[in-house]
Design an enzyme around this catalytic site. Sequence first.
Site, PDB file in Angstrom:
ATOM      1  N   ARG A 215      16.898  28.963 -13.246  1.00 30.54           N
ATOM      2  CA  ARG A 215      15.555  29.386 -12.835  1.00 30.54           C
ATOM      3  C   ARG A 215      14.769  29.751 -14.096  1.00 30.54           C
ATOM      4  O   ARG A 215      15.331  30.325 -15.035  1.00 30.54           O
ATOM      5  CB  ARG A 215      15.612  30.606 -11.908  1.00 30.54           C
TER       6      ARG A 215
ATOM      7  N   HIS B 124      11.893  20.084 -12.366  1.00 26.82           N
ATOM      8  CA  HIS B 124      12.831  20.693 -11.404  1.00 26.82           C
ATOM      9  C   HIS B 124      13.402  19.651 -10.440  1.00 26.82           C
ATOM     10  O   HIS B 124      13.164  19.700  -9.224  1.00 26.82           O
ATOM     11  CB  HIS B 124      12.150  21.836 -10.630  1.00 26.82           C
ATOM     12  N   ILE B 125      14.174  18.735 -11.028  1.00 26.48           N
ATOM     13  CA  ILE B 125      14.742  17.645 -10.212  1.00 26.48           C
ATOM     14  C   ILE B 125      16.278  17.636 -10.278  1.00 26.48           C
ATOM     15  O   ILE B 125      16.902  16.596 -10.088  1.00 26.48           O
ATOM     16  CB  ILE B 125      14.182  16.269 -10.639  1.00 26.48           C
TER      17      ILE B 125
HETATM   18  C1  GLV Z   1      17.608  24.066  -7.090  1.00 27.61           C
HETATM   19  O1  GLV Z   1      17.141  24.638  -8.021  1.00 27.61           O
HETATM   20  C2  GLV Z   1      18.218  24.718  -5.982  1.00 27.61           C
HETATM   21  O2  GLV Z   1      18.263  25.956  -5.947  1.00 27.61           O
HETATM   22  O3  GLV Z   1      18.656  24.013  -5.069  1.00 27.61           O
END
Ligand code: GLV
Length: 358
Positions: A276, A324-325
């Site tokens: 994160r 964020h992939i």
């Molecule tokens: C991705 O960051 C998730 O938490 O699934």
Amino acid sequence: MNAFRLLNIRAASSALRTSRQCKVIPVRAFHQSVPSLAAKVVSTRKLLPESQARLEAQDLDLVQWPEERSMPRDLLLKEIKGAEALICMLSDKIDKEILEAAGPQLKLVTTMSVGFDHIDLETARKNDITIGYTPGVLTDATADLTVLLTLAAARHMKQGIRAAETGEWTEFRPDWLCGYQFTNKTLGVVGMGRIGEAVARRLKAFGINRVLYWGRKEKPALKESLNAEFSTFDNLLAESDYVVTCCSLTPDTKDLFDYNAFSKMKKNAIFVNISRGAVVQQDDLIRALEDNLIAGAGLDVMTPEPLPLDNKLFKLKNCVILPHIGSATIETRETMGQMCVDNVLAALNNKPVPYALK
Ligand code: GLV
């Protein structure tokens, strides 16, 4: 005419309900005219085709935002009222206001993510709302992407692609875009859960010969399986050539990586974050990269998301950024969607929710 359209999939009468037909009805007309006894389920996004089709095939009053962006918060606040289950994404802030707007019948919030830091767990607990999530199934996809980011940052992938595409590549130069390799290097994993372990396993195949990890507790089995050593945070920073952050966001890990932490790392170190954004003091990371405290960074997560285009991180040659992939493979996202549907069906049938936070 509505300014927005919701995808309302509700059996409009008991006859329709039994024949499992779906309807797309503008939201206001729908609320005014179609009574339903089916349980209301709100989903802030459509799922991938197979899990979506399975969701639509259920006898539900399904309210779903069909557009290629998040369901606006004001709409969610309105639509959650009376819902028994909510399917949400990591980008939806499910706070006290949303949970309380739902009403006492809300049984389940299930997020299509392994992280749940966007959900107010305290309010959920007080209101007896089960939290569902998708653990375990995104390990491989996320670990693959972590390796990709680590390699990309170590081997100047961003500059390389740009050079190839812009004509900056004019000839072979022996010292141009030289990065770092993995042979006989040390990997430091911050947060040695399923994903951290999968990353270590993969990077060992690239030549990493020492794995350090830091987290809540030592995992003795990792000595045997990976020859991984439990380390203090500072020792991990000082000795690792690659520092990969795979921990969840908690009060203990928030802002863990600040300028002080980066200054303890090797000058040739590559920092990778797939957990994160808030685990990192982002302005400190920018300064650390500008001051060459570390050699480069690979980020799949940042603050905020999406990162504004004028953010300095984009300007840094030695910072590779992905949107964020981590879990974004078709197989994984379908499985995550199916788990959400499994959770919803269990909750609505008063059965134990299979993928629930304990
Ligand atoms: C991705 O960051 C998730 O938490 O699934």
